[in-house]
Design a protein around this motif. Structure first.
Motif, short mmCIF file in Angstrom:
data_model
loop_
_atom_site.label_atom_id
_atom_site.label_comp_id
_atom_site.label_asym_id
_atom_site.label_seq_id
_atom_site.Cartn_x
_atom_site.Cartn_y
_atom_site.Cartn_z
N VAL A 144 62.37 39.71 -3.87
CA VAL A 144 63.32 40.33 -2.96
C VAL A 144 63.26 39.67 -1.58
CG1 VAL A 144 63.16 42.55 -4.15
CG2 VAL A 144 61.65 42.08 -2.20
N PRO A 145 64.34 39.76 -0.81
CA PRO A 145 64.33 39.21 0.55
C PRO A 145 63.54 40.11 1.49
CG PRO A 145 66.41 40.30 0.13
CD PRO A 145 65.66 40.32 -1.17
N VAL A 146 63.10 39.54 2.59
CA VAL A 146 62.40 40.30 3.63
C VAL A 146 63.24 40.24 4.90
CG1 VAL A 146 60.32 40.48 5.05
CG2 VAL A 146 60.14 39.74 2.66
N ILE A 147 63.61 41.40 5.42
CA ILE A 147 64.39 41.46 6.66
C ILE A 147 63.44 41.78 7.81
CG2 ILE A 147 66.22 42.67 7.92
CD1 ILE A 147 66.35 42.92 4.24
N PRO A 148 63.26 40.86 8.76
CA PRO A 148 62.39 41.15 9.90
C PRO A 148 63.05 42.15 10.84
CG PRO A 148 63.46 39.02 10.20
CD PRO A 148 63.84 39.51 8.82
N CYS A 149 62.25 42.99 11.45
CA CYS A 149 62.76 44.02 12.34
C CYS A 149 61.86 44.13 13.56
CB CYS A 149 62.84 45.36 11.62
SG CYS A 149 63.28 46.76 12.69
N ALA A 150 62.46 44.30 14.72
CA ALA A 150 61.69 44.48 15.95
C ALA A 150 62.07 45.78 16.62
CB ALA A 150 61.94 43.30 16.90
N MET A 151 61.07 46.61 16.86
CA MET A 151 61.23 47.82 17.66
C MET A 151 60.88 47.44 19.10
SD MET A 151 62.03 49.84 15.16
CE MET A 151 62.06 51.43 16.00
N ILE A 152 61.78 47.72 20.02
CA ILE A 152 61.58 47.34 21.42
C ILE A 152 61.69 48.59 22.30
CG2 ILE A 152 62.47 45.92 23.32
CD1 ILE A 152 63.67 44.09 21.09
N GLY A 153 60.67 48.82 23.10
CA GLY A 153 60.69 49.95 24.02
C GLY A 153 60.02 51.20 23.48
N THR A 154 59.67 51.23 22.20
CA THR A 154 59.07 52.45 21.65
C THR A 154 57.63 52.63 22.13
OG1 THR A 154 58.49 51.27 19.60
CG2 THR A 154 60.55 52.50 19.62
N PHE A 155 56.96 51.53 22.48
CA PHE A 155 55.59 51.65 23.01
C PHE A 155 55.62 52.40 24.34
CE2 PHE A 155 51.88 50.20 25.43
CZ PHE A 155 50.86 50.38 24.50
N GLU A 156 56.60 52.06 25.17
CA GLU A 156 56.74 52.74 26.46
C GLU A 156 57.25 54.17 26.28
OE1 GLU A 156 56.61 48.47 26.96
OE2 GLU A 156 57.89 49.74 25.73
N ALA A 157 58.07 54.38 25.25
CA ALA A 157 58.62 55.72 25.01
C ALA A 157 57.56 56.68 24.48
CB ALA A 157 59.79 55.63 24.04
N GLN A 158 56.70 56.17 23.60
CA GLN A 158 55.65 57.02 23.04
C GLN A 158 54.41 56.18 22.72
OE1 GLN A 158 56.50 59.06 19.34
NE2 GLN A 158 55.20 60.79 19.88
N PRO A 159 53.62 55.87 23.73
CA PRO A 159 52.40 55.09 23.50
C PRO A 159 51.39 55.89 22.68
CG PRO A 159 52.46 55.90 25.75
CD PRO A 159 53.79 56.23 25.15
N PRO A 160 50.39 55.21 22.10
CA PRO A 160 49.38 55.92 21.30
C PRO A 160 48.75 57.08 22.07
CG PRO A 160 49.12 53.55 21.07
CD PRO A 160 50.15 53.76 22.14
N GLY A 161 48.66 58.24 21.39
CA GLY A 161 48.05 59.40 22.00
C GLY A 161 49.02 60.34 22.70
N LYS A 162 50.25 59.90 22.93
CA LYS A 162 51.23 60.74 23.60
C LYS A 162 52.05 61.50 22.57
CE LYS A 162 54.73 60.79 27.25
NZ LYS A 162 53.97 61.82 28.00
#
Length: 239
Positions: A144-162
């Motif tokens: 099967v093909p692999v579609i790369p995906c990038a999440m941008i801004g989610t670290f700032e929106a909800q960093p670990p522990g928040k």
């Protein structure tokens, strides 16, 4: 049923209203047939935002801890992930990795979309870490093909522990499908699996524009925790 209720009635509209995610490259997601969507992993909210913007259902391999947490919060989290059809993955050891691959191949054999985070865990500092080769094994075995995906801004929106997310701009970018059919039948070749995985991670890197670290995220986390412990409880010099 619960998956579509969450997507179209409960969580989906709320996420779109709060984050107003900017979507790029949605045309690269095939309308039918199996495919792997491989993305970076910056935040707990990634599990909800990506499915919310896709027209098709996507099943993620989710860490087993989401299904075994203690207390009311743990039970609610487990209920949510089970109801949404997500698959628990035990990340402790080689045999566990093989089990995750079998589960993922089962999703693909049904002609569905499989979501996976090749880093194996969330980034603790917003950087992109070395990918594990399970994604390459599944791509070759399922053809099967692999579609790369990038999440941008989610670290700032909800960093670990928040727990409660910040209001922060978010973008989701999908890249062109990667075809690895030229490596058919070579899923047992370690060098080939590493090369495929590195190609996938490079495609994610180009989309996300993150800083890349050639180290597994779990190892980096363990080293950081050990260093923090050493600072807090320094070793006394031997007399």
């Amino acid at each position: 049923m619960f998956y579509y209720l969450l997507k179209y009635v409960i969580l989906g509209p709320l996420l779109r209203l709060v984050f107003r995610p900017r979507i790029e490259g949605l045309e690269h997601i095939p309308e039918t047939g199996p495919a792997i969507v491989a993305g970076n992993h910056l935040s707990f909210s990634d599990h909800f935002l990506m499915p919310a913007v896709l027209k098709r259902r996507i099943t993620f391999l989710a860490k087993a801890e989401y299904f075994t947490g203690p207390g009311i919060r743990g039970r609610l989290t487990a209920t949510f992930f089970r109801s949404a059809g997500q698959i628990p993955v035990d990340r402790s050891g080689k045999e566990a990795g093989q089990a995750a691959i079998r589960e993922g191949l089962g999703v693909l054999s049904k002609g569905e979309l499989l979501g996976i985070y090749p880093e194996g865990t969330r980034s603790h500092d917003g950087r992109l870490y070395k990918g594990k080769v399970g994604v390459a094994v599944m791509a070759l075995k399922a053809q099967v093909p692999v579609i790369p995906c990038a999440m941008i801004g989610t670290f700032e929106a909800q960093p670990p522990g928040k727990v409660i997310p910040n209001i922060h701009p978010v973008a989701i970018r999908f890249g062109k499908p990667l075809d690895f059919s030229r490596y058919a039948g070579m899923e047992n070749e370690k060098a080939i699996l590493r090369a495929i995985t590195d190609e996938i991670m490079y495609a994610i890197l180009k989309l996300s524009e993150q800083e890349y670290v050639d180290q597994y995220a779990a190892v980096a986390k363990a080293e950081q925790a050990a260093a923090a412990k050493e600072r807090k409880f320094p070793r006394l010099p031997l007399s």
